[in-house]
Design a protein around this motif. Sequence first.
Motif, PDB file in Angstrom:
ATOM      1  N   VAL A 256     -16.347  -1.573 -13.650  1.00  0.00           N
ATOM      2  CA  VAL A 256     -17.252  -2.432 -12.893  1.00  0.00           C
ATOM      3  C   VAL A 256     -16.583  -3.790 -12.737  1.00  0.00           C
ATOM      4  CG1 VAL A 256     -19.556  -3.487 -12.845  1.00  0.00           C
ATOM      5  CG2 VAL A 256     -19.231  -1.258 -13.950  1.00  0.00           C
ATOM      6  N   LYS A 257     -16.653  -4.337 -11.530  1.00  0.00           N
ATOM      7  CA  LYS A 257     -16.049  -5.655 -11.313  1.00  0.00           C
ATOM      8  C   LYS A 257     -16.706  -6.691 -12.218  1.00  0.00           C
ATOM      9  CE  LYS A 257     -14.411  -4.750  -6.676  1.00  0.00           C
ATOM     10  NZ  LYS A 257     -14.467  -5.036  -5.245  1.00  0.00           N
ATOM     11  N   ARG A 258     -15.882  -7.602 -12.737  1.00  0.00           N
ATOM     12  CA  ARG A 258     -16.304  -8.647 -13.671  1.00  0.00           C
ATOM     13  C   ARG A 258     -16.777  -8.081 -15.003  1.00  0.00           C
ATOM     14  NH1 ARG A 258     -18.848 -13.483 -13.516  1.00  0.00           N
ATOM     15  NH2 ARG A 258     -16.945 -14.057 -14.599  1.00  0.00           N
ATOM     16  N   ARG A 259     -16.354  -6.864 -15.350  1.00  0.00           N
ATOM     17  CA  ARG A 259     -16.561  -6.318 -16.686  1.00  0.00           C
ATOM     18  C   ARG A 259     -15.181  -5.913 -17.207  1.00  0.00           C
ATOM     19  NH1 ARG A 259     -20.899  -7.503 -14.461  1.00  0.00           N
ATOM     20  NH2 ARG A 259     -22.956  -6.989 -15.278  1.00  0.00           N
ATOM     21  N   PHE A 260     -14.524  -6.841 -17.909  1.00  0.00           N
ATOM     22  CA  PHE A 260     -13.149  -6.675 -18.382  1.00  0.00           C
ATOM     23  C   PHE A 260     -12.250  -6.206 -17.230  1.00  0.00           C
ATOM     24  CE2 PHE A 260      -9.639  -5.839 -21.181  1.00  0.00           C
ATOM     25  CZ  PHE A 260      -9.899  -6.576 -22.328  1.00  0.00           C
ATOM     26  N   SER A 261     -12.338  -6.934 -16.122  1.00  0.00           N
ATOM     27  CA  SER A 261     -11.543  -6.589 -14.945  1.00  0.00           C
ATOM     28  C   SER A 261     -10.170  -7.253 -15.036  1.00  0.00           C
ATOM     29  CB  SER A 261     -12.244  -7.072 -13.666  1.00  0.00           C
ATOM     30  OG  SER A 261     -13.484  -6.442 -13.504  1.00  0.00           O
ATOM     31  N   TYR A 262      -9.136  -6.444 -14.993  1.00  0.00           N
ATOM     32  CA  TYR A 262      -7.778  -6.981 -14.972  1.00  0.00           C
ATOM     33  C   TYR A 262      -7.479  -7.547 -13.585  1.00  0.00           C
ATOM     34  CZ  TYR A 262      -6.400  -4.869 -19.449  1.00  0.00           C
ATOM     35  OH  TYR A 262      -6.281  -4.551 -20.778  1.00  0.00           O
ATOM     36  N   LYS A 263      -7.143  -8.827 -13.517  1.00  0.00           N
ATOM     37  CA  LYS A 263      -6.739  -9.461 -12.272  1.00  0.00           C
ATOM     38  C   LYS A 263      -5.216  -9.581 -12.199  1.00  0.00           C
ATOM     39  CE  LYS A 263     -10.785  -9.959 -10.552  1.00  0.00           C
ATOM     40  NZ  LYS A 263     -11.146  -9.316  -9.281  1.00  0.00           N
ATOM     41  N   ILE A 264      -4.608  -9.795 -13.348  1.00  0.00           N
ATOM     42  CA  ILE A 264      -3.139  -9.749 -13.472  1.00  0.00           C
ATOM     43  C   ILE A 264      -2.841  -8.945 -14.732  1.00  0.00           C
ATOM     44  CG2 ILE A 264      -1.011 -11.070 -13.849  1.00  0.00           C
ATOM     45  CD1 ILE A 264      -2.349 -13.457 -12.484  1.00  0.00           C
ATOM     46  N   LYS A 265      -1.876  -8.052 -14.655  1.00  0.00           N
ATOM     47  CA  LYS A 265      -1.514  -7.241 -15.828  1.00  0.00           C
ATOM     48  C   LYS A 265      -0.012  -6.991 -15.800  1.00  0.00           C
ATOM     49  CE  LYS A 265      -3.135  -3.162 -18.370  1.00  0.00           C
ATOM     50  NZ  LYS A 265      -3.909  -1.893 -18.269  1.00  0.00           N
TER      51      LYS A 265
END
Length: 449
Positions: free
Chosen positions: A302-311
């Motif tokens: 789910v977006k904004r639930r431990f969402s990786y933006k950079i990895k």
Amino acid sequence: MNLKEIHNIFFIGIGGIGMSAIARYFSENKKNVAGYDKTISPITTNLQKIGVQIHYEDTVENILDSFLNKEETLVVYTPAIPNTHKQLNYYISNGFTVLKRAEILGKITENTFCLAVAGTHGKTTTSSILGHIMQSEKATSFLGGITENYNSNLISGEDKISVVEADEFDRSFLKLSPNIACVTSMDADHLDIYGEHEALQKSFYEFSNKVSDKLIVAKGLPLEGLTYAIEEEADYKAYNLIVENGTYFFDVKTPKNKIENIAFNLPGRHNVMNALAALAMAEVYGVSLPVIKERLSSFKGVKRRFSYKIKTKNKVLIDDYAHHPTEINAVESSVREMYPNKDVLVVFQPHLFSRTRDFIDDFAKSLAKFDEVLLLNIYPAREEPIEGVSSSWLLEKIKNNRKELVSKRNLISKIKESKSQIITLLGAGDIGLLVDEVKEELLKEVLND
């Protein structure tokens, strides 16, 4: 009220996550949908793309003529709207049918077989997992977050089965008629509404009494029902947990069966608990364990639930909606599990003056666990300021030498000054709107390394 006879539906606060799912549902069912919201957002923009008419100024003149027909128009509003709202007051004073979001959700789902997920934490992720599983049964799911699999907070299906997020705020979940339900947690929250933790707990007891078929509860909660737990005896037990390359693998024992080697891609044991709750609800409904196993492995989050933006190897940016001390603790433990030897910076925007006041010491303890803290000012949402309650007060209480109060304007420069390789952005306010900008700036550094 017969929804089939209603042609026009006007939403006040249409950009809210729960409101927008219902607006999308009615639009897909060929109703004439329009609404008001305070600000333009990705949610309102996406609704406008499917033909929903939205305006952003609270004047009666902005209401289209077709939504002034009392017999054919239903008005839906969110409790976050102030009672001084001009459009809301116009509709109320002129005798229109005006319902809260929870009431219309109850109307939509009352003639369906309803699976409801309640709890002070975990309900959005759990209901999203359950909605993904129940898509195999053609359920329609109303969610409190944007699922990565569907890029939506509505999973469209038929009108026989519904999956809903049962929100305890404003006692909304008491408007539902669930057949199967689960309760993930009953921690103190929304004390601006309930006053005392005991009053919140009482509302969960009332909710549990509305469940017609089966109630499923996290082990340890003071409710009667089927229990679920990790590595301890319960009706639904997850065990043999291992993590490989960021994926959980585990076995599950159910009251009558067991299934092995389930793969699940969300980090953190709390998310294994969410998956286990969804599995239990789906199995009680009648979905086979092999189908549930396949759906769990394909759930993307789910977006904004431990969402990786950079990895990348040297820089990780994680975005999360966490706005309660328990949720902050869950993010911190998940990060430590994934990156045990790296420094972690938390950027936190407190949500509500009342919540900050009620849990000030718990917030301070949760945030102190990170290696470095950047604190934004409190996001007020529906509240007026409370004297003495501020981010400065919270900052004083955080026992961490690397802490600072920052403005949105200088946030990115402060993040770039940090030597921490893991950066987490937490909060339920407008911090989510800053994430993409932070990501862009950090990616420039990553590309230059």
